[in-house]
Scaffold this motif. Structure first.
Motif, short mmCIF file in Angstrom:
data_model
loop_
_atom_site.label_atom_id
_atom_site.label_comp_id
_atom_site.label_asym_id
_atom_site.label_seq_id
_atom_site.Cartn_x
_atom_site.Cartn_y
_atom_site.Cartn_z
N ARG A 54 6.98 -94.10 61.82
CA ARG A 54 5.92 -94.73 62.61
C ARG A 54 5.38 -95.96 61.90
O ARG A 54 5.12 -97.00 62.52
N LEU A 58 9.74 -97.56 63.67
CA LEU A 58 11.05 -97.00 63.99
C LEU A 58 10.93 -95.60 64.60
O LEU A 58 11.75 -94.73 64.34
N ASP A 59 9.93 -95.42 65.43
CA ASP A 59 9.70 -94.10 66.05
C ASP A 59 10.94 -93.56 66.76
O ASP A 59 11.19 -92.35 66.76
N GLU A 60 11.72 -94.46 67.37
CA GLU A 60 12.84 -93.99 68.18
C GLU A 60 13.90 -93.27 67.36
O GLU A 60 14.64 -92.43 67.89
N VAL A 61 13.97 -93.57 66.07
CA VAL A 61 14.99 -92.94 65.22
C VAL A 61 14.77 -91.43 65.16
O VAL A 61 15.73 -90.65 65.14
N SER A 62 13.52 -91.01 65.14
CA SER A 62 13.22 -89.58 65.02
C SER A 62 13.55 -88.81 66.29
O SER A 62 13.57 -87.58 66.28
N ARG A 63 13.84 -89.54 67.37
CA ARG A 63 14.16 -88.88 68.63
C ARG A 63 15.65 -88.85 68.93
O ARG A 63 16.07 -88.33 69.97
N LEU A 64 16.45 -89.39 68.01
CA LEU A 64 17.90 -89.43 68.21
C LEU A 64 18.56 -88.44 67.26
O LEU A 64 18.53 -88.61 66.05
N VAL A 91 18.37 -84.82 62.91
CA VAL A 91 18.38 -86.28 63.01
C VAL A 91 19.59 -86.81 62.26
O VAL A 91 19.98 -86.28 61.22
N HIS A 95 22.14 -92.80 61.12
CA HIS A 95 21.31 -93.64 61.99
C HIS A 95 20.00 -94.01 61.30
O HIS A 95 19.53 -95.15 61.40
N ALA A 99 19.02 -97.87 60.34
CA ALA A 99 17.80 -98.42 60.93
C ALA A 99 16.88 -99.00 59.85
O ALA A 99 16.32 -100.10 60.02
#
Length: 366
Positions: A54, A58-64, A91, A95, A99
């Motif tokens: 956060r 790079l919040d989106e990385v934690s959702r992939l 995770v 990635h 990132a």
């Protein structure tokens, strides 16, 4: 400040990204010549990782990641003897690495630059590189792992890591190479097998390029085995003995054959199939290490350069993130004696707790 970081894996990357974001000049020196992409598997992200992502936007990385729909335990026959229906996401290490790496330009991230020594005086700190170069900085950060050259400088009398008595054999196999019988049992699940003096586990992770589609992912398997003759186990194809691990391609054909015979004799067929599908298994000896200090003047230690926790904790990347954030805060406070002391007190306590937790989890394997 001008800051030089030894080591460009997670701890070094996290610190570099945070410190550059704060406006510091940061130089990272990584011994690998080709970069670290493709070397990681999956990780169970802890709160520290989410906070750091956060902070870096790079919040989106934690959702992939790949979701294991359940956890299962197998018996030797391959039958499922226990189920836990709670899903868990792994995770992608790759990635995450890419990132964060993209936040640092190539001028600040130097590949093929092994750090062999460090030093400091009242005016500056410095790194000595394998090619003879001398790099001065206001602050030197040792994020160079279990064999840290910065730690050897900062703590010359410290005994360093202690072998825990067992080795993790690892396989990272494209999902499409798994036999259907193994894939039916293992894919999409977090699987365990417990045996006297050993444990096997595995889970599905993203593909080498972050692929998440079934059939494009990889399967990550680990087999912990008691090992007395560590030197022999860590002798590579050219007869060289390594202190901590053997990378993919380093295990001799003879050693791989012996591993596969043992897997067929001791493991459920599905796990044995994973290792049979891996042409280049790799080995990681398990160590414990606790540094008594993490800061001394213009030198600091973070990540596995300071504390090495057993992989069972699944907290290595979280520990690196926590170290990096605490260090960045201390630098923001001017890296004064008081700021250094606060950083050290917080992270030494955290490191000791994680190492102790790992010892308890691995007690039956040593």
């Amino acid at each position: 400040m001008r800051i030089a970081i030894a080591g460009g894996s997670m701890a070094g990357l996290f610190s570099a990204a945070l410190l550059r974001r704060a406006g510091h000049e940061v130089l990272v020196f990584e011994r690998s010549r080709s970069g670290l992409e493709g070397r990681g598997a999956g990780l169970v992200a802890q709160e520290e990782v989410f906070v750091l992502l956060r902070t870096l936007g790079l919040d989106e990385v934690s959702r992939l990641g790949v979701v294991a729909r359940e956890r299962i335990a197998l018996e030797r026959s391959g039958a499922v003897i226990q189920r836990d229906p709670r899903p868990q996401m792994q995770v992608s290490w790759d990635h995450l690495y890419v990132a964060v790496r993209m936040l640092i330009d190539d001028e600040g991230y130097h590949l093929g630059q092994a750090v062999v020594a460090a030093g400091q005086d009242a005016k500056a700190a410095w790194l000595e590189l394998g090619d003879g170069k001398h790099v001065e900085a206001d602050l030197v950060i040792g994020a160079d792992g279990i064999g840290s050259a910065v730690r050897r400088t900062m703590l010359p009398g410290d005994p360093g890591p202690t072998y825990a008595g067992y080795v993790a054999w690892r396989a990272l196999v494209p999902e499409q190479l798994l036999p259907p019988s193994a894939a039916d049992i293992l894919s999409g699940r977090f699987a365990f097998f417990h045996m006297p003096g050993g444990q096997a586990l595995g889970y599905t992770v993203a593909g080498a390029q972050g692929e998440l589609e079934p059939g494009e992912r990889r399967y990550n398997a680990v087999w912990y085995r008691r090992t007395v003759d560590l030197a022999r186990t860590l002798t590579d194809t050219e007869g060289r003995t390594h202190p901590f691990s053997l990378a993919p391609g380093g295990v001799s054909a003879q050693a791989r054959d012996a591993l596969l015979v043992a897997a067929r004799q001791l493991l459920p067929a599905a796990f044995a199939d994973v290792f049979a599908a891996e042409p280049q298994p790799f080995a990681q000896a398990i160590f414990d290490m606790e540094a008594p200090r993490m800061a001394d003047g213009r030198l600091a230690l973070i990540g596995d350069a300071a504390f090495v926790a057993r992989p069972h904790t699944a907290m290595g990347v979280a520990k690196a993130a926590g170290d990096a954030m605490a260090l960045a805060l201390a630098v923001e406070r001017g890296w004064t004696p008081e700021a250094r002391a606060a950083f050290e007190a917080e992270r030494v306590q955290a490191g000791r707790a994680i190492v102790g937790y790992g010892r308890r989890l691995g007690a039956s394997l040593a």
